[in-house]
Design a protein around this motif. Structure first.
Motif, PDB file in Angstrom:
ATOM      1  N   ILE A  81       0.849  -1.189   0.000  1.00  0.00           N
ATOM      2  CA  ILE A  81       0.000   0.000   0.000  1.00  0.00           C
ATOM      3  C   ILE A  81       0.882   1.236   0.000  1.00  0.00           C
ATOM      4  N   LEU A  82       0.618   2.118  -0.961  1.00  0.00           N
ATOM      5  CA  LEU A  82       1.426   3.316  -1.139  1.00  0.00           C
ATOM      6  C   LEU A  82       0.737   4.571  -0.617  1.00  0.00           C
ATOM      7  N   GLN A  83      -0.560   4.683  -0.868  1.00  0.00           N
ATOM      8  CA  GLN A  83      -1.241   5.951  -0.604  1.00  0.00           C
ATOM      9  C   GLN A  83      -2.724   5.731  -0.354  1.00  0.00           C
ATOM     10  N   ILE A  84      -3.270   6.587   0.497  1.00  0.00           N
ATOM     11  CA  ILE A  84      -4.719   6.669   0.650  1.00  0.00           C
ATOM     12  C   ILE A  84      -5.125   8.133   0.558  1.00  0.00           C
ATOM     13  N   THR A  85      -6.154   8.397  -0.228  1.00  0.00           N
ATOM     14  CA  THR A  85      -6.679   9.752  -0.384  1.00  0.00           C
ATOM     15  C   THR A  85      -8.136   9.768   0.043  1.00  0.00           C
ATOM     16  N   ALA A  86      -8.504  10.771   0.832  1.00  0.00           N
ATOM     17  CA  ALA A  86      -9.885  10.925   1.276  1.00  0.00           C
ATOM     18  C   ALA A  86     -10.410  12.282   0.842  1.00  0.00           C
ATOM     19  N   TYR A  87     -11.587  12.272   0.237  1.00  0.00           N
ATOM     20  CA  TYR A  87     -12.293  13.496  -0.117  1.00  0.00           C
ATOM     21  C   TYR A  87     -13.536  13.555   0.766  1.00  0.00           C
ATOM     22  N   ALA A  88     -13.547  14.467   1.718  1.00  0.00           N
ATOM     23  CA  ALA A  88     -14.641  14.484   2.683  1.00  0.00           C
ATOM     24  C   ALA A  88     -14.834  15.912   3.182  1.00  0.00           C
ATOM     25  N   GLU A  89     -15.692  16.667   2.519  1.00  0.00           N
ATOM     26  CA  GLU A  89     -15.916  18.039   2.971  1.00  0.00           C
ATOM     27  C   GLU A  89     -16.538  18.003   4.360  1.00  0.00           C
TER      28      GLU A  89
END
Length: 369
Positions: free
Chosen positions: A163-171
């Protein structure tokens, strides 16, 4: 059967499920009272709320007589002696109520998020619960979402490679619903945050203690890097993207769709292309609240930690505070744990908390002629 009671008889304590019309990240029963009523492990015996109207609605909705509805939660704890208590009040009073419940002899607490306003409050609650042997679960409910749980399993068992990266989009405000976003990131990559860089809405917002929106770069202790966008996310509402060397999982549109990609033959010089594959679906989906209660009961009976423990709640709050502190320090790296335990974020939910959130919400809705 465990005797269960609810403190704070508003929407999350009682009637939130009645508002849900379609699925996504939420599977019913979800909130506290309907979950206790439906669970084979619990009997809902009482509720407490300062506001008489809330108590009346709760009693009628869940078939409890007036003698089991209290205006003072301490009277309820003494008279009803619940085994499990839910704390669904404003976060302003959550730490005090948790400590009172622990001292009253409950076996377990199911608390709304954020766990507390300050790190010092979280430390005090966790220290007391540890000494008294009381289990605390924080309602960061995405840990019980079957699709996110499957994504975590795939990551843990190597199906996504390294696992390299996790991105979260959460206004969201970084303490209130930011608890969900930060905790889900930690859950999916199965790691703790070591340090962060943070960018808040403005210098003025960051200088105050009120809850705020912001973005952040998170470095996890297993080498994974994370990006959190809690400022406006446009057409990417509540999405999580886990990227590995061999696979990728994307949870889209607040859980409405889950995508899985892995390498397939093709591409320039046949070096491979990411191709979409079927995402493993669960055989059945149980209500989120039922899973939380089963998790709590297992913790009571075996000494295991709940899937989202008080420690997980503290780490979500600490990460949010570290992100804000980074902005305050001109964008410098901030290491965890945070040294100054007096730091706090006044969760947005405490605004106007002298009257029930249900009432505030009804007043804000447009009048239909």
């Amino acid at each position: 059967m465990y005797r269960a009671a609810v403190i704070g008889l508003g929407r999350m304590g009682s009637t939130f499920d009645d508002e849900i019309q379609r699925g996504g990240a939420i599977f019913l029963p979800y909130c506290h009272a309907p979950s206790y009523t439906a669970s084979p492990h619990t009997e809902l015996v009482a509720g407490a709320d300062l506001h008489t109207e809330q108590g009346a609605i709760f009693g009628e909705r869940w078939g409890l007589s007036g003698e089991h509805i209290y205006s003072d939660y301490r009277d309820m704890l003494a008279a009803e002696k619940p085994d499990i208590v839910s704390i669904c009040t404003t976060a302003r009073h959550r730490a005090t109520i948790m400590q009172d419940a622990i001292e009253a002899g409950v076996k377990a607490i199911w608390a709304e998020k954020p766990i507390t306003l300050s790190l010092a409050e979280a430390d005090a609650v966790i220290d007391l619960s540890t000494r008294k042997g009381v289990v605390i679960a924080v309602n960061c409910s995405r840990r019980h979402n079957p699709f996110l749980s499957e994504a975590r399993r795939m990551a843990q068992e190597g199906e996504l490679g390294e696992i390299l990266q996790i991105t979260a989009y959460a206004e969201c405000f970084i303490s209130h619903n930011g608890s969900h976003a930060i905790d889900t990131m930690r859950y999916l990559v199965d790691a703790d945050v070591e340090w962060v860089f943070g960018e808040m809405e403005s210098d003025e917002e960051a200088a105050a203690e009120e809850d705020l929106k912001g973005n952040g770069y998170l470095a996890f202790d297993n080498g994974v890097r994370g990006f959190l966008r809690a400022m406006p996310t446009g057409i990417a509402p509540w999405e999580f993207d886990v990227i590995g060397t061999e696979g990728r999982v994307r949870s889209l549109s607040n859980g409405a769709e889950t995508q899985y990609y892995r390498w397939v033959s093709g591409g320039l010089r046949d070096e491979g292309l990411p191709g979409r594959a079927p995402f493993p679906l669960p055989l059945s989906i149980q209500g989120t609240g039922l899973l939380v209660i089963a998790d709590l009961v297992q913790a009571i009976e075996t000494g295991s930690e709940p899937r989202c423990s008080a420690e997980d709640g503290r780490k979500a709050l600490e990460t949010a505070i570290a992100l804000r502190e980074s902005h305050r320090q001109g964008g410098r790296r901030v290491d965890l744990p945070v040294v100054d335990r007096s730091l706090r974020i006044l969760s947005v939910e405490i605004g106007g908390d002298t009257e029930p959130a249900r009432v505030r919400r009804l007043r804000s809705e447009p009048v239909v002629a």
